[in-house]
Design an enzyme around this catalytic site. Structure first.
Site, short mmCIF file in Angstrom:
data_model
loop_
_atom_site.label_atom_id
_atom_site.label_comp_id
_atom_site.label_asym_id
_atom_site.label_seq_id
_atom_site.Cartn_x
_atom_site.Cartn_y
_atom_site.Cartn_z
N VAL A 536 -50.98 -21.48 -39.18
CA VAL A 536 -52.23 -21.58 -39.94
C VAL A 536 -52.99 -20.26 -39.95
CG1 VAL A 536 -54.50 -22.65 -39.86
CG2 VAL A 536 -52.45 -24.06 -39.68
N ASP A 537 -53.04 -19.60 -38.80
CA ASP A 537 -53.78 -18.33 -38.69
C ASP A 537 -53.13 -17.22 -39.50
OD1 ASP A 537 -55.33 -19.58 -36.92
OD2 ASP A 537 -54.46 -18.62 -35.14
N ASP A 538 -51.86 -17.39 -39.85
CA ASP A 538 -51.14 -16.31 -40.51
C ASP A 538 -51.04 -16.49 -42.02
OD1 ASP A 538 -50.43 -14.56 -38.41
OD2 ASP A 538 -49.05 -16.07 -37.68
#
Ligand code: ATP
Ligand code: MG
Length: 669
Positions: A536-538
């Site tokens: 998700v963060d990427d």
């Protein structure tokens, strides 16, 4: 083998469909059977899993309610239970049950050592005797039900045997990958506080000798300083060139395995454990932050790992299975130690690395043992691919039947190479999406049933109900992209984080109450296939368009000279976020290469995905920061991309810290 049909992939790119082979004796042969079984697994879980669980030995059967769970932390503490009230034992089901069924002389492990010419064979009866001896020794050292034991060993048969010995007496194992430093090992020992540590004198990985016992000694100094004492260190003599006298020994604490264990009786009574008693603790690989101590219990884990192994690898007794993962990772727990043995499988256990002594080693092993089911990681596939196809083609590989992938999204280029070159176009690829936390495969093809599309993990396994959420937490329908969550409990899921249930709830349940939050971004296409596109963060938001790191990496690797790529978001004044790509070139390239190559790589991405995915920066990377299990640590690359290399965060699970300096030296080149 592509049957010519095309699959409109996300962003309009097109790959072939690969229809499932017609295998009448497949455990799941055909999409209709998959659909029917999947439907039943959700509609009648008790009937579905109960029928499967009957095949195992339970000292005491489960009671009603068969299972219960709560994923909504606002209502009550998150809680998952399966086979409530039942009692069983994993070691009994892996060993005694198979021996009693006449499989005693069957090979459990073909062990292949690091160096050529070193090998051995262990049958199920021999393994049972070995496990009993270790279990008896552990008991004599004061280990009992619920006690923690840390295992820090290389891939020799004694490693899974030690895990099973713990399981036999109800002890909780914590396997720490034998490539970790004294610092990482001491942290994990201080977390679980075992009185006994099992290790090995020394090991060779490739050409490099490593003194494991020396690392344990250093770790235990830190453990003592941290306020805990380990009473016993059992040391397997695997010194090879050196002699025992060269190994530092602390009298009263250190014991030679071969002396102490071989005098133990070869039978040992089974400790019957509750289905929800803990089986092991295992730390995640730490690719997104500090590793989490994931705890699994007995009953659901047994049924889940055994069932996925049977169906995902379509395992038959005629197969020889080889998983290249170390037992220090979840893949080595679920798909070396437990899942295969629960199915009476014959497997290869390989101590070394697939490029030692040369890049043909993996295929040499496949031919030597007639491996039919091969399970490895995209990082290994890409690395072997970068040496060129000659290394593969030197070997027959005629025994191969099914190829598996795990650990990261597999880029279509690597998928096609694995399929066409390694498998000669004959072998279905099972791209298995799952996590340490899920304990077993979650989204995966079934080889005799699922039409494959390179780059997609395809469909959920039985009992797994995925959903895709928007950032606001709304469940999206049909074709969509967002956050992958799981809507209901499945048997093999983690039950808590070691000693920290609050962190367990905060990490996986509080953000979207009622769902298990995986932390991964995904797309679902019109056929209901899932495409994992990165953490998700990427996932990168370029001018309002969400672009998965996996997609851009997949496009870059389509260029002939690109061996591997890692993509991270960067700040961009106009687009909001831009795309920053780290690129590793094929073996033998000098860095930096001629500047025209950057333009070519950018052009490839524009052609494959479209101008929206144009990389803003290409940064040459002779090596990428990876965890010891071979996963790219994108969080470190994010820091380098934003010039914040002074605050890299936890790097204790980094395989080779020197790659960072090399990367920094190539900035702007
Ligand atoms: P940490 O949680 O400490 O950051 P980690 O997530 O890397 O570590 P694991 O549990 O070993 O530790 O990895 C699970 C993750 O690996 C998944 O969440 C997913 O991002 C990735 N993954 C595993 N298999 C696949 C696959 N077949 N396709 C796509 N991604 C995969
Ligand atoms: Mg994770």
């Amino acid at each position: 083998m592509s049957n010519g049909a095309v699959h409109p992939e996300p962003h309009g790119h097109v790959y072939g469909h690969y229809a499932a082979p017609k295998w009448p004796d497949a455990h799941c042969s055909g999409k209709e059977q998959y659909d029917a079984m999947y439907k039943e697994s959700l509609a009648a879980p008790e009937k579905f899993w109960g029928r499967i669980a009957e095949k195992f030995y339970w000292k005491k059967k489960w009671e009603a309610p068969f299972h219960s769970y709560n994923f909504d932390s606002r209502k009550a503490p998150v809680n998952v239970q399966w086979f409530i009230g039942a009692e069983t034992n994993l070691a009994y089901n892996c060993l005694d049950r198979n021996v009693e069924a006449g499989q005693g002389d069957r090979v459990a492990f073909y062990w292949e050592g690091n160096d050529l010419g070193e090998d051995s064979t262990t049958t199920y009866s021999q393994l049972l005797a070995q496990v009993c001896q270790i279990a008896n020794y552990l008991k004599s050292a004061g280990v009992g039900r619920g006690d923690d034991v840390t295992i820090y060993m290389p891939m020799i048969p004694e490693l899974p045997a030690a895990m099973l010995a713990c399981a036999r007496i109800g002890a909780v194992h914590s396997v720490v990958f034998a490539g970790f430093s004294a610092e990482s090992l001491s942290g994990r020992i201080l977390d679980s506080k075992p009185r006994v540590v099992l290790t090995c004198s020394a090991v060779k990985r490739g050409a490099k000798p490593i003194s494991l016992k020396g690392i344990v000694d250093d770790a235990l100094v830190k453990v003592t300083a941290g306020g805990h004492e380990v009473d016993t260190v059992l040391v397997y003599d695997h010194t090879r060139a050196a002699t025992r006298a060269d190994v530092a020994f602390t009298p009263g604490r250190d014991v030679w395995w071969q002396d102490a264990v071989s005098e133990q009786p070869t039978t040992c009574e089974v400790e019957w454990m509750g289905a929800e008693d803990p089986l092991f603790k295992l730390y995640t690989s730490g690719s997104t932050g500090k590793p989490k101590g994931v705890e699994h219990t007995l009953g659901g884990y047994m049924v889940g790992t055994a069932t996925t192994f049977k169906y995902v690898f379509d395992h038959h007794l005629s197969d020889v299975y080889w998983c290249t993962a170390d037992c220090g990772w979840i893949t080595g727990h679920s798909y070396v130690a437990y899942g295969p043995l629960l199915n009476a499988a014959t497997q290869v256990l390989f101590e070394g690395v697939p490029t030692h002594p040369d890049a043909g080693r993996a295929w040499d092993i496949v031919d030597k043992y007639k491996v039919s089911l091969l399970y490895t990681a995209p990082t290994a596939i890409r690395s072997l691919q970068s040496f060129g196809p000659e290394w593969v083609k030197k070997y027959s590989r005629a025994s191969l039947r099914i190829l598996g992938s795990v650990g990261e999204p597999i880029n279509p280029e690597a998928w096609l190479w694995y399929h066409d070159v390694v498998g000669g176009g004959r072998c279905p690829i099972v791209d298995t999406w799952w996590q340490t936390e899920t304990g077993a495969h979650m989204i995966t093809p079934l080889p005799g049933a699922t039409t494959l599309v390179p780059g997609s993990a395809t469909l959920p396994f039985f009992g797994v109900e995925p959903a895709v959420l928007s950032e606001k937490g709304e469940e999206l329908q049909g074709e969509c992209e967002g956050y992958l969550v799981i809507k209901r409990a499945w048997p093999s899921g983690m039950r808590t984080l070691s000693g920290d249930h609050a962190r367990f709830e905060a990490t996986y349940f509080n953000l979207y109450p009622g769902y298990y939050f995986t932390g991964d971004g995904c797309r679902r296409d019109k056929d209901g296939y899932y495409w994992l596109i990165g953490r998700v963060d990427d996932v990168i938001n370029v001018s309002g368009h969400r672009i998965g790191t996996a997609e851009v990496e997949g496009a870059l690797t389509q260029h002939d000279r690109c061996a591997e790529a890692a993509v991270v978001p960067m700040e961009h004044p106009i687009k909001g976020q831009g795309i920053y790509a780290f690129v590793t070139l094929m073996q033998g390239t000098e860095y930096p290469p001629p500047p025209a190559l950057k333009k070519e790589l950018v052009a490839t991405v524009r052609e494959v995905i479209g101008p929206i995915a144009t990389p803003d920066v290409i940064h040459w990377a002779p090596g990428l920061p990876k965890t010891r299990s071979g996963k790219i640590m994108r969080r470190i690359l994010r820091k380098i991309a934003s010039k914040e290399e002074d605050s890299l965060g936890d790097t204790s699970t980094l395989a080779d810290p020197s790659v960072i300096q090399t990367l920094l030296a190539l900035r702007g080149k």
